[in-house]
Design a protein around this motif. Structure first.
Motif, PDB file in Angstrom:
ATOM      1  N   ASP A  35      13.466  -7.496 -47.917  1.00 13.25           N
ATOM      2  CA  ASP A  35      12.089  -7.075 -48.179  1.00 13.25           C
ATOM      3  C   ASP A  35      11.793  -5.791 -47.401  1.00 13.25           C
ATOM      4  N   TYR A  36      10.876  -4.983 -47.891  1.00 18.86           N
ATOM      5  CA  TYR A  36      10.539  -3.746 -47.197  1.00 18.86           C
ATOM      6  C   TYR A  36       9.130  -3.304 -47.582  1.00 18.86           C
ATOM      7  N   LEU A  37       8.587  -2.414 -46.756  1.00 22.40           N
ATOM      8  CA  LEU A  37       7.269  -1.846 -47.041  1.00 22.40           C
ATOM      9  C   LEU A  37       7.396  -0.340 -47.183  1.00 22.40           C
ATOM     10  N   PHE A  38       6.519   0.248 -47.984  1.00 19.31           N
ATOM     11  CA  PHE A  38       6.534   1.692 -48.161  1.00 19.31           C
ATOM     12  C   PHE A  38       5.138   2.167 -48.580  1.00 19.31           C
ATOM     13  N   VAL A  39       4.903   3.483 -48.396  1.00 14.49           N
ATOM     14  CA  VAL A  39       3.636   4.107 -48.765  1.00 14.49           C
ATOM     15  C   VAL A  39       3.940   5.274 -49.700  1.00 14.49           C
ATOM     16  N   LYS A  40       3.147   5.408 -50.763  1.00  9.11           N
ATOM     17  CA  LYS A  40       3.266   6.524 -51.689  1.00  9.11           C
ATOM     18  C   LYS A  40       1.959   7.305 -51.736  1.00  9.11           C
ATOM     19  N   VAL A  41       2.075   8.618 -51.913  1.00  7.90           N
ATOM     20  CA  VAL A  41       0.914   9.476 -52.157  1.00  7.90           C
ATOM     21  C   VAL A  41       1.132  10.161 -53.502  1.00  7.90           C
ATOM     22  N   ASN A  42       0.259   9.878 -54.453  1.00  8.90           N
ATOM     23  CA  ASN A  42       0.402  10.386 -55.827  1.00  8.90           C
ATOM     24  C   ASN A  42       1.809  10.145 -56.373  1.00  8.90           C
ATOM     25  N   GLY A  43       2.343   8.955 -56.071  1.00  7.15           N
ATOM     26  CA  GLY A  43       3.639   8.561 -56.605  1.00  7.15           C
ATOM     27  C   GLY A  43       4.842   8.988 -55.792  1.00  7.15           C
ATOM     28  N   THR A  44       4.636   9.815 -54.753  1.00  7.43           N
ATOM     29  CA  THR A  44       5.742  10.274 -53.903  1.00  7.43           C
ATOM     30  C   THR A  44       5.812   9.427 -52.632  1.00  7.43           C
ATOM     31  N   GLU A  45       6.985   8.891 -52.350  1.00  8.79           N
ATOM     32  CA  GLU A  45       7.156   8.039 -51.166  1.00  8.79           C
ATOM     33  C   GLU A  45       7.096   8.882 -49.892  1.00  8.79           C
ATOM     34  N   VAL A  46       6.207   8.504 -48.954  1.00  5.35           N
ATOM     35  CA  VAL A  46       6.047   9.256 -47.712  1.00  5.35           C
ATOM     36  C   VAL A  46       6.369   8.407 -46.486  1.00  5.35           C
ATOM     37  N   LEU A  47       6.561   7.102 -46.666  1.00  2.56           N
ATOM     38  CA  LEU A  47       6.938   6.218 -45.559  1.00  2.56           C
ATOM     39  C   LEU A  47       7.746   5.067 -46.140  1.00  2.56           C
ATOM     40  N   PHE A  48       8.813   4.654 -45.413  1.00  2.29           N
ATOM     41  CA  PHE A  48       9.657   3.551 -45.869  1.00  2.29           C
ATOM     42  C   PHE A  48      10.173   2.786 -44.652  1.00  2.29           C
ATOM     43  N   ASN A  49      10.112   1.455 -44.696  1.00  7.82           N
ATOM     44  CA  ASN A  49      10.633   0.630 -43.607  1.00  7.82           C
ATOM     45  C   ASN A  49      11.333  -0.603 -44.172  1.00  7.82           C
ATOM     46  N   ASP A  50      12.644  -0.677 -43.934  1.00  8.82           N
ATOM     47  CA  ASP A  50      13.385  -1.885 -44.268  1.00  8.82           C
ATOM     48  C   ASP A  50      14.259  -2.334 -43.097  1.00  8.82           C
ATOM     49  N   THR A  51      13.946  -1.772 -41.893  1.00 14.53           N
ATOM     50  CA  THR A  51      14.761  -2.103 -40.722  1.00 14.53           C
ATOM     51  C   THR A  51      13.975  -2.777 -39.601  1.00 14.53           C
ATOM     52  N   GLN A  52      12.699  -2.463 -39.459  1.00 13.48           N
ATOM     53  CA  GLN A  52      11.898  -3.086 -38.407  1.00 13.48           C
ATOM     54  C   GLN A  52      11.239  -4.343 -38.954  1.00 13.48           C
ATOM     55  N   PRO A  53      11.653  -5.533 -38.466  1.00 13.73           N
ATOM     56  CA  PRO A  53      11.142  -6.766 -39.048  1.00 13.73           C
ATOM     57  C   PRO A  53       9.747  -7.162 -38.583  1.00 13.73           C
ATOM     58  N   LEU A  54       9.387  -6.775 -37.337  1.00 11.36           N
ATOM     59  CA  LEU A  54       8.129  -7.271 -36.767  1.00 11.36           C
ATOM     60  C   LEU A  54       7.445  -6.198 -35.951  1.00 11.36           C
ATOM     61  N   GLN A  55       6.166  -5.992 -36.220  1.00  8.29           N
ATOM     62  CA  GLN A  55       5.293  -5.156 -35.388  1.00  8.29           C
ATOM     63  C   GLN A  55       4.214  -6.091 -34.880  1.00  8.29           C
ATOM     64  N   ASP A  56       4.459  -6.705 -33.695  1.00  6.50           N
ATOM     65  CA  ASP A  56       3.610  -7.797 -33.231  1.00  6.50           C
ATOM     66  C   ASP A  56       2.434  -7.334 -32.383  1.00  6.50           C
ATOM     67  N   VAL A  57       2.119  -6.039 -32.439  1.00  4.24           N
ATOM     68  CA  VAL A  57       0.875  -5.492 -31.876  1.00  4.24           C
ATOM     69  C   VAL A  57       0.308  -4.544 -32.927  1.00  4.24           C
ATOM     70  N   TRP A  58      -0.979  -4.303 -32.869  1.00 11.91           N
ATOM     71  CA  TRP A  58      -1.554  -3.317 -33.780  1.00 11.91           C
ATOM     72  C   TRP A  58      -1.040  -1.931 -33.407  1.00 11.91           C
ATOM     73  N   SER A  59      -0.523  -1.214 -34.389  1.00 13.08           N
ATOM     74  CA  SER A  59       0.071   0.098 -34.168  1.00 13.08           C
ATOM     75  C   SER A  59      -0.637   1.139 -35.017  1.00 13.08           C
ATOM     76  N   ALA A  60      -0.949   2.287 -34.411  1.00 16.85           N
ATOM     77  CA  ALA A  60      -1.609   3.376 -35.138  1.00 16.85           C
ATOM     78  C   ALA A  60      -0.580   4.182 -35.920  1.00 16.85           C
ATOM     79  N   SER A  61      -0.907   4.517 -37.160  1.00 16.16           N
ATOM     80  CA  SER A  61      -0.043   5.342 -38.011  1.00 16.16           C
ATOM     81  C   SER A  61      -0.860   6.470 -38.623  1.00 16.16           C
ATOM     82  N   THR A  62      -0.206   7.609 -38.818  1.00 12.62           N
ATOM     83  CA  THR A  62      -0.833   8.776 -39.439  1.00 12.62           C
ATOM     84  C   THR A  62       0.113   9.362 -40.467  1.00 12.62           C
TER      85      THR A  62
END
Length: 220
Positions: A78-105
């Motif tokens: 399983d993995y998560l990703f972000v797209k902007v107007n259909g273009t992938e700008v972020l991809f994660n399939d290696t970090q399984p757990l972010q157990d604190v709130w993390s800021a992203s930009t």
């Protein structure tokens, strides 16, 4: 995705293995989650959260989206990703757990000038194992404008030196400066980072901006 109170304990009825309980919202109580009270569904790329913004203002020179997130994934499948107007700008399939709130930009500057910019958050899941999922809170889109110019016909004629500066700055307001006056130093987004009140019989004051980096605007 679901919007509502972000929990600290999941029901676990849809979970196929052990999982980590989320930690509540980053601020307040509410936010978005793939499934607020349970593990995400093993259903491919069907878990999508999206928003559309207008960045067509001709004064915009840059833009970004800021958000806070917490997640648990079954990486490798399983993995998560972000797209902007259909273009992938972020991809994660290696970090399984972010157990604190993390800021992203994420930088939206390439899309400045467009009237319809869609940002979509995806969680892709196979039919193997599912976990707690992805939670997002405190989302904001920030757009910045260019430097502000002052007309020569304006009554206040300010002379600043040295420019650029790495510390102290002299400000000469000439005959237009009388008695006490207040000033503010703004960053490129218009946020006030320093301010004060000065008085000088000569019309020239010395301001210390040590530690300030990047382009800023002095407002008198």
């Amino acid at each position: 995705w679901e919007y509502g109170d972000i929990p600290t304990i999941l029901l676990g009825t849809g979970c196929e293995t052990s999982y980590t309980d989320p930690i509540g919202a980053h601020s307040g109580t509410k936010g978005w989650g793939t499934v607020l009270l349970d593990c995400y569904a093993n259903a491919g790329d069907t878990s999508v959260l999206s928003l559309t913004v207008d960045l067509s203002d001709p004064t915009f020179t840059s833009a970004r989206i800021d958000y806070w997130n917490w997640f648990e994934l079954f990486t490798g499948f399983d993995y998560l990703f972000v797209k902007v107007n259909g273009t992938e700008v972020l991809f994660n399939d290696t970090q399984p757990l972010q157990d604190v709130w993390s800021a992203s930009t994420l930088d939206l500057t390439p899309y400045v000038g467009q009237s319809s910019v869609t940002i979509s958050f995806h969680l892709f899941a196979t039919a193997v194992v599912n976990k707690a999922g992805w939670y997002i809170d405190d989302v904001s889109v920030v757009a910045c404008t260019g430097p502000i110019s002052v007309s020569e016909s304006y009554s206040l004629h300010m002379h600043i030196w040295p420019n650029p500066s790495t510390g102290d700055v002299y400000v000469d307001l000439g005959n237009s400066y009388q008695g006490q006056a207040s000033w503010s130093l703004l960053d490129a987004s218009g946020r006030v980072v320093r301010q004060g009140t000065e008085s000088s019989a000569s019309g020239t004051v010395l301001l210390s901006f040590e530690g300030i980096q990047g382009m800023h605007i002095l407002e008198w």
